[in-house]
Design an enzyme around this catalytic site. Sequence first.
Site, mmCIF file in Angstrom:
data_model
loop_
_atom_site.group_PDB
_atom_site.id
_atom_site.type_symbol
_atom_site.label_atom_id
_atom_site.label_comp_id
_atom_site.label_asym_id
_atom_site.label_seq_id
_atom_site.Cartn_x
_atom_site.Cartn_y
_atom_site.Cartn_z
ATOM 1 N N HIS A 190 0.897 -1.167 0.000
ATOM 2 C CA HIS A 190 0.000 0.000 0.000
ATOM 3 C C HIS A 190 0.933 1.213 0.000
ATOM 4 O O HIS A 190 2.015 1.162 0.587
ATOM 5 C CB HIS A 190 -0.823 0.126 1.284
ATOM 6 C CG HIS A 190 -1.778 -0.986 1.575
ATOM 7 N ND1 HIS A 190 -1.406 -2.119 2.234
ATOM 8 C CD2 HIS A 190 -3.112 -1.105 1.337
ATOM 9 C CE1 HIS A 190 -2.466 -2.900 2.392
ATOM 10 N NE2 HIS A 190 -3.514 -2.311 1.850
ATOM 11 N N ASP A 213 2.238 2.030 3.438
ATOM 12 C CA ASP A 213 3.154 1.083 4.104
ATOM 13 C C ASP A 213 4.588 1.495 3.828
ATOM 14 O O ASP A 213 5.438 1.430 4.705
ATOM 15 C CB ASP A 213 3.067 -0.346 3.542
ATOM 16 C CG ASP A 213 1.681 -0.896 3.441
ATOM 17 O OD1 ASP A 213 0.860 -0.567 4.296
ATOM 18 O OD2 ASP A 213 1.429 -1.674 2.498
ATOM 19 N N GLU A 269 -10.719 -7.038 -4.665
ATOM 20 C CA GLU A 269 -10.518 -8.089 -3.650
ATOM 21 C C GLU A 269 -11.760 -8.185 -2.764
ATOM 22 O O GLU A 269 -12.010 -7.301 -1.938
ATOM 23 C CB GLU A 269 -9.276 -7.738 -2.819
ATOM 24 C CG GLU A 269 -8.920 -8.791 -1.797
ATOM 25 C CD GLU A 269 -7.657 -8.429 -1.022
ATOM 26 O OE1 GLU A 269 -6.690 -7.903 -1.621
ATOM 27 O OE2 GLU A 269 -7.643 -8.665 0.192
ATOM 28 N N GLU A 289 -8.991 -13.818 -1.553
ATOM 29 C CA GLU A 289 -8.249 -14.068 -0.305
ATOM 30 C C GLU A 289 -8.939 -15.162 0.506
ATOM 31 O O GLU A 289 -10.143 -15.095 0.773
ATOM 32 C CB GLU A 289 -8.160 -12.769 0.511
ATOM 33 C CG GLU A 289 -7.432 -12.977 1.830
ATOM 34 C CD GLU A 289 -6.970 -11.675 2.474
ATOM 35 O OE1 GLU A 289 -6.550 -10.748 1.749
ATOM 36 O OE2 GLU A 289 -7.038 -11.593 3.714
ATOM 37 N N HIS A 292 -10.926 -14.161 3.609
ATOM 38 C CA HIS A 292 -12.137 -13.410 3.265
ATOM 39 C C HIS A 292 -13.251 -14.359 2.836
ATOM 40 O O HIS A 292 -14.423 -14.124 3.131
ATOM 41 C CB HIS A 292 -11.852 -12.397 2.152
ATOM 42 C CG HIS A 292 -10.866 -11.341 2.538
ATOM 43 N ND1 HIS A 292 -10.477 -10.346 1.681
ATOM 44 C CD2 HIS A 292 -10.184 -11.126 3.689
ATOM 45 C CE1 HIS A 292 -9.606 -9.554 2.290
ATOM 46 N NE2 HIS A 292 -9.407 -10.018 3.504
ATOM 47 N N ASP A 331 -4.726 -13.829 -2.530
ATOM 48 C CA ASP A 331 -4.093 -13.423 -1.277
ATOM 49 C C ASP A 331 -4.117 -14.668 -0.409
ATOM 50 O O ASP A 331 -5.160 -15.069 0.117
ATOM 51 C CB ASP A 331 -4.849 -12.260 -0.620
ATOM 52 C CG ASP A 331 -4.298 -10.913 -1.047
ATOM 53 O OD1 ASP A 331 -3.487 -10.888 -2.008
ATOM 54 O OD2 ASP A 331 -4.675 -9.887 -0.444
ATOM 55 N N ASP A 380 -5.529 -13.649 9.246
ATOM 56 C CA ASP A 380 -4.393 -13.566 8.315
ATOM 57 C C ASP A 380 -3.215 -14.447 8.724
ATOM 58 O O ASP A 380 -2.075 -13.984 8.793
ATOM 59 C CB ASP A 380 -3.910 -12.102 8.187
ATOM 60 C CG ASP A 380 -4.865 -11.240 7.383
ATOM 61 O OD1 ASP A 380 -5.684 -11.798 6.624
ATOM 62 O OD2 ASP A 380 -4.790 -10.005 7.501
ATOM 63 N N ASP A 388 -0.746 -12.536 2.002
ATOM 64 C CA ASP A 388 -1.352 -11.489 2.828
ATOM 65 C C ASP A 388 -1.551 -12.104 4.212
ATOM 66 O O ASP A 388 -2.668 -12.431 4.612
ATOM 67 C CB ASP A 388 -2.668 -11.011 2.210
ATOM 68 C CG ASP A 388 -3.148 -9.722 2.862
ATOM 69 O OD1 ASP A 388 -2.514 -9.285 3.840
ATOM 70 O OD2 ASP A 388 -4.163 -9.159 2.395
HETATM 71 C C1 XLS Z 1 -7.607 -6.664 4.231
HETATM 72 C C2 XLS Z 1 -7.104 -6.897 2.893
HETATM 73 C C3 XLS Z 1 -5.964 -5.993 2.483
HETATM 74 C C4 XLS Z 1 -5.785 -5.992 0.986
HETATM 75 C C5 XLS Z 1 -4.969 -4.856 0.480
HETATM 76 O O1 XLS Z 1 -8.281 -7.492 4.819
HETATM 77 O O2 XLS Z 1 -6.750 -8.243 2.770
HETATM 78 O O3 XLS Z 1 -4.787 -6.362 3.128
HETATM 79 O O4 XLS Z 1 -5.224 -7.188 0.547
HETATM 80 O O5 XLS Z 1 -5.544 -3.645 0.769
HETATM 81 NI NI NI Z 2 -5.757 -9.073 1.098
HETATM 82 NI NI NI Z 3 -7.563 -9.572 4.388
#
Ligand code: XLS
Ligand code: NI
Ligand code: NI
Length: 437
Positions: free
Chosen positions: A101, A104, A232, A268, A271, A296, A309, A339
Amino acid sequence: MKSAFPDITRIAYEGAQSKNPLSFKHYNAAEVVEGKTMHEHLRFAVVYWHTFRGTGSDPFGAGTMQRPWDDGSNSVVNAQNRARVAFEFIQKLGAPYYCWHDRDVAPEGATLAESNKNFDAVAKVLKEEQKRTGVKLLWGTANLFSNPRYVHGASTSCNADVFAYAAAQVKKAMEVTHELGGEGYTFWGGREGYQTLLNTDMKREQEHLARFLHLAVDYKKKIGFKGQFYIEPKPKEPTKHQYDSDAAACLNFLREFDLLPHFKLNIETNHATLAGHTVQHELETAGAAGALGSIDANTGDELLGWDTDQFPTNIYLTAYTMLSVLKYGGFTTGGVNFDAKVRRESFEPVDLFHAHIGGMDAFARGLKLAAAIRKDGRLAAFVADRYASWDKGIGAKIESGKATMKELETYILKKGEAAANTSGRQEFLENLINEFI
Ligand code: XLS
Ligand code: NI
Ligand code: NI
């Protein structure tokens, strides 16, 4: 510059018998699977946010991470130094990509102009380090959720100025991604959702989100950025209800607003869990629509209902993931982006290596297992056979669009009853998978 990991050399593939924890047991970058090397298949990426900015803090306690190279300040010099450490880590690990990001990598300033200046100063180092190590940018993204200005969302904020600010931030993040040769750009709807419908004009907010993405598509063309755009999906956290809730919702949104040709999905694992789906479900939903872009890679915890995560270590998970990825032709612009973050209790720098090595080995095994299951062919043959009634006769006629309701009635009236069903054989298939794992 002084090495941040002086005791660690490049992580090597030593094979399954090795007892060296700082070696790969399964990820052999040069090994060929289904005609491509593991390196080409998996396209591993390290995330900057968790790996180099994660402090280990949680709602109950302060950070725990030992990061001796980081002076803890918000200075540009510290950020530049951290970037060099990041590349030492990524290079020693042997991951070909990384992701960030904007906020970051570089400190946010008091104004957008100052933030952009800081970003440029760090991007200069990122570019040098990419060149020095050969590590590439898989995708960039903008953090449109941490600053308090985004309290009501970014492009879906009730405050039009916030939309403008977010657009300016994405414009810059896209430019830097382009400058660094990024292969993609991701939109994760940080706070694009709501906490209560009592104060929310949902229709208007979704139209604003679509307007925002169209602006990004236009700007992408303008600057000649050829990378892939990703959305995402995530159903909740931080908001109670996020608009990009799952793969199906994203696809519908993209179609409704004529955005589908410009986007693929970045799926992801954690998610998917939060959305009440398996990751395979999400991958199949994206793949069937020709929109499986990237993943991810992480995992949640079935006992915890949030985005934990964690690094993926479950071989069933990676095998099923790679079965779907291979089925839809493998990654082109995307890859396996970790991620994921080390646990708060895993605070030493070496834990970053253990975590990534474990994830990379788990995906290498998943890839090899998926290839073996495909080569064996019994699973695919079972599924094909299960649908055999669609390959001929009335099934083929329905699929080709030539059968009418009237005709189907005549067909069944004549036949009297449908052909007998056969067993779904779930247990047989689960046993079949266990022959490989
Ligand atoms: C948050 C997301 C984030 C995205 C990037 O839950 O996974 O990390 O991958 O903004
Ligand atoms: Ni992510
Ligand atoms: Ni995430």
